[in-house]
Design a protein around this motif. Sequence first.
Motif, PDB file in Angstrom:
ATOM      1  N   GLY A 127      73.632  79.226 -12.785  1.00 47.06           N
ATOM      2  CA  GLY A 127      74.763  79.944 -12.225  1.00 47.06           C
ATOM      3  C   GLY A 127      74.655  80.220 -10.734  1.00 47.06           C
ATOM      4  N   GLU A 128      73.474  80.037 -10.134  1.00 47.86           N
ATOM      5  CA  GLU A 128      73.371  80.230  -8.688  1.00 47.86           C
ATOM      6  C   GLU A 128      74.060  79.076  -7.979  1.00 47.86           C
ATOM      7  OE1 GLU A 128      69.638  81.081  -6.887  1.00 47.86           O
ATOM      8  OE2 GLU A 128      69.206  82.717  -8.260  1.00 47.86           O
ATOM      9  N   ARG A 129      74.602  79.353  -6.796  1.00 47.68           N
ATOM     10  CA  ARG A 129      75.306  78.325  -6.031  1.00 47.68           C
ATOM     11  C   ARG A 129      74.334  77.218  -5.624  1.00 47.68           C
ATOM     12  NH1 ARG A 129      73.986  78.140  -0.856  1.00 47.68           N
ATOM     13  NH2 ARG A 129      73.033  79.940   0.105  1.00 47.68           N
ATOM     14  N   PRO A 130      74.844  75.989  -5.499  1.00 56.29           N
ATOM     15  CA  PRO A 130      73.977  74.904  -5.021  1.00 56.29           C
ATOM     16  C   PRO A 130      73.465  75.216  -3.621  1.00 56.29           C
ATOM     17  CG  PRO A 130      76.030  74.029  -5.885  1.00 56.29           C
ATOM     18  CD  PRO A 130      76.181  75.521  -5.822  1.00 56.29           C
ATOM     19  N   ARG A 131      72.205  74.941  -3.387  1.00 57.10           N
ATOM     20  CA  ARG A 131      71.603  75.192  -2.080  1.00 57.10           C
ATOM     21  C   ARG A 131      71.839  74.000  -1.174  1.00 57.10           C
ATOM     22  NH1 ARG A 131      65.547  76.822  -3.001  1.00 57.10           N
ATOM     23  NH2 ARG A 131      65.775  77.650  -0.909  1.00 57.10           N
ATOM     24  N   GLY A 132      72.304  74.267   0.028  1.00 60.57           N
ATOM     25  CA  GLY A 132      72.436  73.219   1.031  1.00 60.57           C
ATOM     26  C   GLY A 132      71.088  72.961   1.675  1.00 60.57           C
ATOM     27  N   GLY A 133      71.004  71.931   2.443  1.00 60.79           N
ATOM     28  CA  GLY A 133      69.768  71.630   3.142  1.00 60.79           C
ATOM     29  C   GLY A 133      69.923  70.370   3.959  1.00 60.79           C
ATOM     30  N   ILE A 147      74.542  70.393  -7.293  1.00 61.27           N
ATOM     31  CA  ILE A 147      74.164  69.936  -5.955  1.00 61.27           C
ATOM     32  C   ILE A 147      75.370  70.012  -5.025  1.00 61.27           C
ATOM     33  CG2 ILE A 147      72.306  68.450  -6.821  1.00 61.27           C
ATOM     34  CD1 ILE A 147      74.128  66.034  -6.373  1.00 61.27           C
ATOM     35  N   PRO A 148      75.132  70.007  -3.716  1.00 62.74           N
ATOM     36  CA  PRO A 148      76.252  70.092  -2.775  1.00 62.74           C
ATOM     37  C   PRO A 148      77.103  68.812  -2.709  1.00 62.74           C
ATOM     38  CG  PRO A 148      74.178  70.737  -1.719  1.00 62.74           C
ATOM     39  CD  PRO A 148      73.841  70.166  -3.062  1.00 62.74           C
ATOM     40  N   MET A 172      66.117  64.696  -5.513  1.00 70.63           N
ATOM     41  CA  MET A 172      65.305  65.819  -5.057  1.00 70.63           C
ATOM     42  C   MET A 172      66.135  67.099  -5.045  1.00 70.63           C
ATOM     43  SD  MET A 172      63.316  66.397  -1.433  1.00 70.63           S
ATOM     44  CE  MET A 172      64.745  66.769  -0.452  1.00 70.63           C
ATOM     45  N   ALA A 173      67.354  67.046  -4.502  1.00 72.11           N
ATOM     46  CA  ALA A 173      68.224  68.228  -4.457  1.00 72.11           C
ATOM     47  C   ALA A 173      68.520  68.733  -5.859  1.00 72.11           C
ATOM     48  CB  ALA A 173      69.524  67.891  -3.720  1.00 72.11           C
ATOM     49  N   LEU A 174      68.766  67.824  -6.776  1.00 74.08           N
ATOM     50  CA  LEU A 174      69.052  68.217  -8.153  1.00 74.08           C
ATOM     51  C   LEU A 174      67.831  68.870  -8.792  1.00 74.08           C
ATOM     52  CD1 LEU A 174      70.896  68.348 -10.605  1.00 74.08           C
ATOM     53  CD2 LEU A 174      70.210  65.992 -11.139  1.00 74.08           C
ATOM     54  N   HIS A 175      66.671  68.271  -8.606  1.00 74.48           N
ATOM     55  CA  HIS A 175      65.453  68.850  -9.183  1.00 74.48           C
ATOM     56  C   HIS A 175      65.216  70.252  -8.632  1.00 74.48           C
ATOM     57  CE1 HIS A 175      61.101  69.365  -9.988  1.00 74.48           C
ATOM     58  NE2 HIS A 175      61.469  68.833 -11.146  1.00 74.48           N
ATOM     59  N   CYS A 176      65.385  70.426  -7.320  1.00 76.24           N
ATOM     60  CA  CYS A 176      65.234  71.759  -6.717  1.00 76.24           C
ATOM     61  C   CYS A 176      66.251  72.731  -7.315  1.00 76.24           C
ATOM     62  CB  CYS A 176      65.403  71.689  -5.206  1.00 76.24           C
ATOM     63  SG  CYS A 176      64.026  70.889  -4.347  1.00 76.24           S
ATOM     64  N   ALA A 177      67.492  72.287  -7.468  1.00 77.27           N
ATOM     65  CA  ALA A 177      68.544  73.153  -8.020  1.00 77.27           C
ATOM     66  C   ALA A 177      68.229  73.558  -9.455  1.00 77.27           C
ATOM     67  CB  ALA A 177      69.895  72.449  -7.962  1.00 77.27           C
ATOM     68  N   LEU A 178      67.651  72.663 -10.204  1.00 80.34           N
ATOM     69  CA  LEU A 178      67.339  72.968 -11.598  1.00 80.34           C
ATOM     70  C   LEU A 178      66.166  73.931 -11.740  1.00 80.34           C
ATOM     71  CD1 LEU A 178      68.006  69.457 -13.130  1.00 80.34           C
ATOM     72  CD2 LEU A 178      69.382  71.533 -13.436  1.00 80.34           C
ATOM     73  N   GLN A 179      65.468  74.186 -10.645  1.00 84.52           N
ATOM     74  CA  GLN A 179      64.403  75.183 -10.649  1.00 84.52           C
ATOM     75  C   GLN A 179      64.961  76.586 -10.416  1.00 84.52           C
ATOM     76  OE1 GLN A 179      61.404  73.773 -11.566  1.00 84.52           O
ATOM     77  NE2 GLN A 179      62.681  71.957 -11.520  1.00 84.52           N
ATOM     78  N   GLN A 180      66.231  76.678  -9.987  1.00 82.67           N
ATOM     79  CA  GLN A 180      66.897  77.955  -9.744  1.00 82.67           C
ATOM     80  C   GLN A 180      67.487  78.488 -11.047  1.00 82.67           C
ATOM     81  OE1 GLN A 180      69.262  76.078  -6.214  1.00 82.67           O
ATOM     82  NE2 GLN A 180      69.492  78.298  -6.118  1.00 82.67           N
TER      83      GLN A 180
END
Length: 148
Positions: A76-82, A12-13, A65-73
């Motif tokens: 190795g992909e960069r954390p998504r901001g939002g 996460i960011p 929520m951010a972590l759950h979204c990130a774990l769907q990626q």
Amino acid sequence: MLMGQSEIASRIPHQGSMCLLQEVQAMDADHIICATRTHLDPANPMREGGRMGAALGIEYAAQAMALHCALQQPQGERPRGGYLTSVRDVQLLADVLDAIPEPLSVRAERIAASEQTAMYQFTIHAGERLLLQGRIAAVLDVAAAHVS
């Protein structure tokens, strides 16, 4: 424990003391349950006047929520901001978080999601006691959303 704080911070960011979640206890495609005791840390950057008002639990839910979204990626992909676009139907059932000695259980359930948006309902408990609940929505990957 499925994941500890350093692994959470890598997804996460939110970094340093702003990474408020300490562990993931359970998750699947639609839910995540995290635990933390950071609400008791006197150095928690969310404190205002030495206190942690219950409304600050929204930030804990947003990080879940951010972590759950990130774990769907893919790994190795960069954390998504939002950024949060709405917080609705919040019910505060406690005045402050820092007076609660038990770990917080932060539960988020995905209601809807797309490539660039997500909506979750959340609850935060201390043991069996419900402290707050509501819904949050966010726009994800803000940099990708600004296409000329």
